[in-house]
Write a protein that holds these residues in place. Structure first.
Motif, short mmCIF file in Angstrom:
data_model
loop_
_atom_site.label_atom_id
_atom_site.label_comp_id
_atom_site.label_asym_id
_atom_site.label_seq_id
_atom_site.Cartn_x
_atom_site.Cartn_y
_atom_site.Cartn_z
N LEU A 1 18.50 6.29 -5.37
CA LEU A 1 17.27 7.04 -5.10
C LEU A 1 16.14 6.57 -6.00
O LEU A 1 14.98 6.49 -5.58
CB LEU A 1 17.53 8.54 -5.27
N LEU A 2 16.45 6.28 -7.28
CA LEU A 2 15.43 5.71 -8.16
C LEU A 2 14.92 4.39 -7.60
O LEU A 2 13.70 4.13 -7.60
CB LEU A 2 16.00 5.51 -9.56
N ALA A 3 15.81 3.54 -7.14
CA ALA A 3 15.40 2.25 -6.60
C ALA A 3 14.51 2.44 -5.38
O ALA A 3 13.51 1.72 -5.20
CB ALA A 3 16.63 1.41 -6.25
N ALA A 4 14.86 3.40 -4.51
CA ALA A 4 14.04 3.67 -3.33
C ALA A 4 12.64 4.12 -3.74
O ALA A 4 11.63 3.67 -3.17
CB ALA A 4 14.71 4.71 -2.45
N SER A 5 12.55 5.02 -4.73
CA SER A 5 11.24 5.48 -5.22
C SER A 5 10.44 4.33 -5.81
O SER A 5 9.25 4.18 -5.53
CB SER A 5 11.42 6.58 -6.27
N ALA A 6 11.09 3.53 -6.66
CA ALA A 6 10.38 2.43 -7.32
C ALA A 6 9.89 1.40 -6.30
O ALA A 6 8.75 0.92 -6.39
CB ALA A 6 11.30 1.76 -8.35
N LEU A 7 10.72 1.04 -5.33
CA LEU A 7 10.30 0.07 -4.32
C LEU A 7 9.19 0.64 -3.44
O LEU A 7 8.24 -0.07 -3.08
CB LEU A 7 11.50 -0.33 -3.46
N GLY A 8 9.30 1.92 -3.08
CA GLY A 8 8.26 2.53 -2.27
C GLY A 8 6.93 2.58 -3.00
O GLY A 8 5.87 2.28 -2.42
N LEU A 9 6.96 2.93 -4.28
CA LEU A 9 5.72 2.96 -5.06
C LEU A 9 5.18 1.56 -5.29
O LEU A 9 3.96 1.35 -5.35
CB LEU A 9 5.96 3.67 -6.39
N ALA A 10 6.06 0.58 -5.43
CA ALA A 10 5.61 -0.81 -5.57
C ALA A 10 4.86 -1.25 -4.32
O ALA A 10 3.79 -1.89 -4.40
CB ALA A 10 6.81 -1.73 -5.82
N LEU A 11 5.38 -0.91 -3.15
CA LEU A 11 4.69 -1.27 -1.92
C LEU A 11 3.36 -0.53 -1.80
O LEU A 11 2.35 -1.09 -1.38
CB LEU A 11 5.58 -0.93 -0.72
N ALA A 12 3.36 0.76 -2.17
CA ALA A 12 2.14 1.55 -2.04
C ALA A 12 1.05 1.08 -2.99
O ALA A 12 -0.14 1.14 -2.67
CB ALA A 12 2.45 3.02 -2.29
N HIS A 13 1.43 0.61 -4.19
CA HIS A 13 0.45 0.19 -5.20
C HIS A 13 0.21 -1.31 -5.19
O HIS A 13 -0.49 -1.82 -6.07
CB HIS A 13 0.90 0.63 -6.59
N GLY A 14 0.76 -2.02 -4.22
CA GLY A 14 0.61 -3.46 -4.20
C GLY A 14 -0.55 -3.94 -3.37
O GLY A 14 -0.63 -5.12 -3.04
N GLY A 15 -1.47 -3.05 -2.99
CA GLY A 15 -2.60 -3.44 -2.16
C GLY A 15 -3.60 -4.28 -2.91
O GLY A 15 -3.57 -4.42 -4.12
N GLY A 16 -4.52 -4.82 -2.17
CA GLY A 16 -5.55 -5.65 -2.79
C GLY A 16 -5.07 -7.08 -2.94
O GLY A 16 -4.08 -7.51 -2.37
N ARG A 17 -5.74 -7.84 -3.75
CA ARG A 17 -5.40 -9.25 -3.94
C ARG A 17 -4.28 -9.38 -4.95
O ARG A 17 -4.51 -9.39 -6.16
CB ARG A 17 -6.61 -10.03 -4.41
N MET A 18 -3.09 -9.50 -4.46
CA MET A 18 -1.93 -9.61 -5.35
C MET A 18 -1.62 -11.06 -5.68
O MET A 18 -0.84 -11.34 -6.55
CB MET A 18 -0.71 -8.97 -4.69
N GLY A 19 -2.20 -11.98 -4.93
CA GLY A 19 -1.91 -13.38 -5.22
C GLY A 19 -0.63 -13.82 -4.53
O GLY A 19 0.16 -13.03 -4.05
N SER A 20 -0.41 -15.11 -4.50
CA SER A 20 0.73 -15.67 -3.78
C SER A 20 2.03 -15.53 -4.53
O SER A 20 3.05 -16.02 -4.09
CB SER A 20 0.47 -17.15 -3.50
#
Length: 606
Positions: free
Chosen positions: A180-199
């Protein structure tokens, strides 16, 4: 050199020489994760005397999916468990919607689905290997996203989040909480990964991922909510993290992903167990003393078993109706933060890194409010077990919201920490956590319960400095008994009950640690010993008074008590209980069990 590595190095160099520190952090995180995976692959559970918490249920549920491709409990599931684990599944939680005609497992489905392929390959070690991989995926993805906000120190911070807390040690337990921690962390990573993240990031994390990224984020963030709905609060800060450009379709995708998974899991639970959650419906716990369906009694006797042993559903009638007691909530707040067994500050201390990097914007505030909302609901629903019971290291109910603190830094992307400050903060947090984490660092795969019956992971410093959690019913320890109008709990192995609580025992020359509860305020106690006891007593938590030598050869000690250690309701009553901590020792006594009784003296409550 890959394009992604070149991007990261250019970013580090732009921050003034952070390249070496960033590379060091990346290698440190990788080595720690690799060592954890190696530990899971080589873990030998045979020295463990028992399974812990809900391990039997999760293990049997995953095995049923792996071999039978269903979620139905039958005699074959029990026999398979005996072959794999070499012991009975004590603490098996089962559920039925039709009076025992069909019995399923009383836990939500997603974790068993996730680990079933690993369990098929390695029946005992498979879940631990899966746990290590879940954590590795979440840690690496989070570090990559957080480099945008923290800079080259991100990998070192994530290493601290995972390994300067109890998080990593959940790898070796067959429990869903690390998943469940991994699911939360991955979900938040996707949600906060917007914008120019680079290649340096996969396409789905970049703007090119579009709505797909938020669809997946919603699917991941809702997984903890399928276990306990108060975790759904994390969807709110995830929605606030969506960039302004194209916000509406992306928020719609986030909601669609969450609804899709919640409906699928809830529908599957309803069809198999008769409730939208594995914690509802008719639900029972089975132990050696109760026997097991289809083994010790016919499955058709399910309803009679419910009548005898009770329904353990979280949602049965009256389960959600409880008062809000000010004293109880105050003590729970203290124990939640600083409890010697369950406190989040000693055992999840890297959360301070998130607070240190927080920018004070709406996204950070929403993350903190989501955590607070989840904790408050938990306090209301489980006031006497807000940490997860015997199957917990510190607080397993906190684990799925812990990644919210990782992303408190994701507020202002243009204000990154300098490499020196970032690494210094990570090192400082590790040093602060060391006095509380070193028993777990030195023996992460040891059985969690020590020889004295209490948790093994609290350090000497934690036991000396932090308060014992008097409100929590499931903290491992000595037995608790009713004795002459008092409730007595034995906090170490040198004191114990005898004759069902009619008398007590203390090992001569050793210190017995007692927690004593009374419905009235106590002025003092009289401790009466037999012939073998000496005429001197040492007391902490009170003051020795008169000594009475009895004609039969015994001795009685009057002990005046200090102020109550705590006053609050307990798990058996909503009336206030006065609690006293007493440590007693008979110096010079032979090291044999000495029988004694405790008689209270009371005064009216002011």
């Amino acid at each position: 050199m890959s394009v992604g590595e070149g991007f990261v190095q250019r970013e580090d160099a732009a921050l003034g020489g952070g390249e070496r520190g960033g590379a060091l952090g990346r290698w440190l995180l990788r080595l720690l994760l690799a060592a954890l995976l190696f530990g899971a692959v080589t873990f030998d559970r045979s020295p463990w005397p028992a399974l812990v918490g809900d391990e039997a249920t999760y293990a049997m549920q995953a095995a049923s999916l792996a071999w039978d491709f269903d979620l139905r409990y039958q005699a074959e599931d029990y026999q398979r468990f005996l072959r794999h684990w070499g012991r009975k599944p004590d603490g098996l939680i089962l559920q039925s919607r039709d009076g025992g005609d069909t019995i399923t497992f009383g836990k939500p489905l997603p974790y068993a689905l996730a680990v079933a392929p690993f369990v098929r390959l390695a029946p005992v070690r498979g879940a631990g290997i899966a746990n290590a991989l879940f954590l590795a995926l979440a840690a690496i993805a989070s570090a990559r996203v957080l480099r945008r906000y923290i800079g080259p120190a991100a990998d070192a911070w994530v290493a601290a989040f995972c390994f300067a807390s109890v998080t990593f040690a959940y790898t070796f337990w067959v429990h869903a909480d690390l998943f469940l921690l991994a699911a939360s962390a991955l979900g938040l990573a996707l949600a906060h990964g917007g914008g120019r993240m680079g290649s340096s990031l996969p396409e789905i994390w970049q703007d090119g991922g579009g709505a797909r990224r938020y669809l997946l984020a919603g699917m991941l963030l809702v997984l903890p909510g399928t276990f306990r709905p108060f975790y759904l609060a994390l969807l709110v800060p995830a929605a606030l993290a969506v960039p302004r450009q194209g916000r509406l379709p992306r928020i719609a995708a986030l909601a669609a992903g969450a609804l899709l998974v919640f409906a699928a899991v809830g529908g599957g639970q309803w069809l198999t167990g008769g409730s939208w959650t594995g914690y509802g419906g008719e639900r029972q716990g089975f132990y050696e003393r109760t026997g097991f369906p289809d083994i010790d009694f016919p499955a058709e006797d399910w309803s009679r078993s419910v009548e005898r042993w009770g329904n353990t559903s979280w949602l049965h009638e009256g389960a959600l109706e409880r008062p809000v007691d000010r004293r109880l909530w105050t003590w729970n707040g203290l124990y939640f933060l600083l409890g010697q067994n369950v406190g989040v500050l000693p055992y999840f201390l890297p959360l301070l890194l998130g607070l240190f990097a927080m920018r004070g914007d709406l996204r950070g505030a929403a993350l903190l409010l989501a955590v607070l909302a989840a904790v408050l609901v938990l306090f209301y629903l489980r006031p006497f077990n807000f940490f997860g019971g015997g199957g917990a290291l510190a607080n397993r109910y906190f684990l799925p919201v812990y990644p919210a603190f990782w992303y408190l830094a994701a507020g202002a992307a243009r204000r990154r920490l300098s490499p020196g400050r970032g690494l210094t903060a990570a090192v400082a947090v590790v040093l602060l956590a060391a006095p509380y984490l070193y028993p777990l660092w030195t023996a992460p795969r040891s059985f969690p319960i020590a020889d004295d019956g209490r948790y093994a992971y609290p350090s000497v410093i934690a036991r000396r400095l932090l308060p014992y959690e008097t409100t929590q019913s499931h903290i491992p320890g000595g037995r608790d008994v009713s004795h002459r109008g008092l409730w007595v709990k034995f906090l170490n192995g040198d004191a114990s009950p005898a004759d069902g609580g009619a008398s007590l025992r203390l090992t001569g020359g050793r210190s017995g640690d007692l927690l004593i509860g009374s419905s009235q305020r106590l002025e003092g106690l009289t401790l009466s010993f037999g012939r073998q006891a000496p005429s001197k007593i040492e007391v902490a938590g009170g003051s020795p008074g008169a000594v009475l030598l009895r004609g039969t050869g015994g001795v009685a000690f009057d002990v005046g008590l200090d102020k109550p250690r705590a006053v609050h309701p307990m798990w058996w009553t909503w009336e206030d209980v006065y609690l006293y901590r007493l440590r007693i020792r008979l110096p010079g006594a032979a090291p044999v069990p000495l029988s004694f009784t405790v008689t209270p003296s009371t005064k009216e409550t002011p």
